[in-house]
Scaffold this active site. Structure first.
Site, mmCIF file in Angstrom:
data_model
loop_
_atom_site.group_PDB
_atom_site.id
_atom_site.type_symbol
_atom_site.label_atom_id
_atom_site.label_comp_id
_atom_site.label_asym_id
_atom_site.label_seq_id
_atom_site.Cartn_x
_atom_site.Cartn_y
_atom_site.Cartn_z
ATOM 1 C CB CYS A 101 -6.377 -22.141 -43.359
ATOM 2 S SG CYS A 101 -6.616 -22.888 -44.995
ATOM 3 C CD GLN A 102 -11.676 -17.419 -44.255
ATOM 4 O OE1 GLN A 102 -11.341 -17.300 -43.079
ATOM 5 N NE2 GLN A 102 -12.936 -17.308 -44.640
#
Length: 137
Positions: A101-102
């Site tokens: 993800c981020q």
């Protein structure tokens, strides 16, 4: 020392085992290992960020499946998965099914969810897109 509640034999061991598993989290992959796996074509990357986040930039070759859709996606029939995501559905025995993800939290959640569904090779790229962008982008 842990004591079993109400004298149940083995309860203390079970509590310890559950605590150890929670602390262990999920298998991870480092940036150098990810580079190697990608170079050899031995990684399947899944970006679990939102479509908007992924559209702004992702790791080359990653398939975007937002974490909110992941559970249903991994339970789809292969033909339905192909139709929706224009990609082959991961197999439960795929060796390096890597989620990211981020920042790392959603990737960890996705990895744990996939493991719970029987995807034995599920791993989390803990450095996430942030590290990739800083060092590779």
């Amino acid at each position: 020392m842990l004591r079993a509640r109400r004298g149940r034999p083995g309860a203390a061991f079970l509590q310890l085992a559950v605590a150890a598993r929670a602390m262990a989290g999920a298998p991870t992959v480092s940036l150098p290992e990810l580079r190697s796996l990608l170079a050899s074509g031995r990684a399947r990357l899944i970006d679990v960020r939102s479509r908007e986040e992924a559209a702004a930039g992702t790791i080359p070759g990653a398939l975007n499946i937002p974490v909110s859709e992941l559970e249903s996606a991994l339970q789809m029939e292969p033909a339905a998965f192909q139709a929706l995501y224009s990609a082959e559905k991961p197999k439960r025995d795929d060796e390096n099914l890597i989620f990211f993800c981020q920042m790392g939290k959603r990737g960890l959640q996705a990895t744990q969810l996939a493991q719970g569904l029987g995807y034995t090779g599920a791993r989390n790229y803990a450095g996430a897109y942030r590290e990739w962008f800083q060092k590779e982008g």
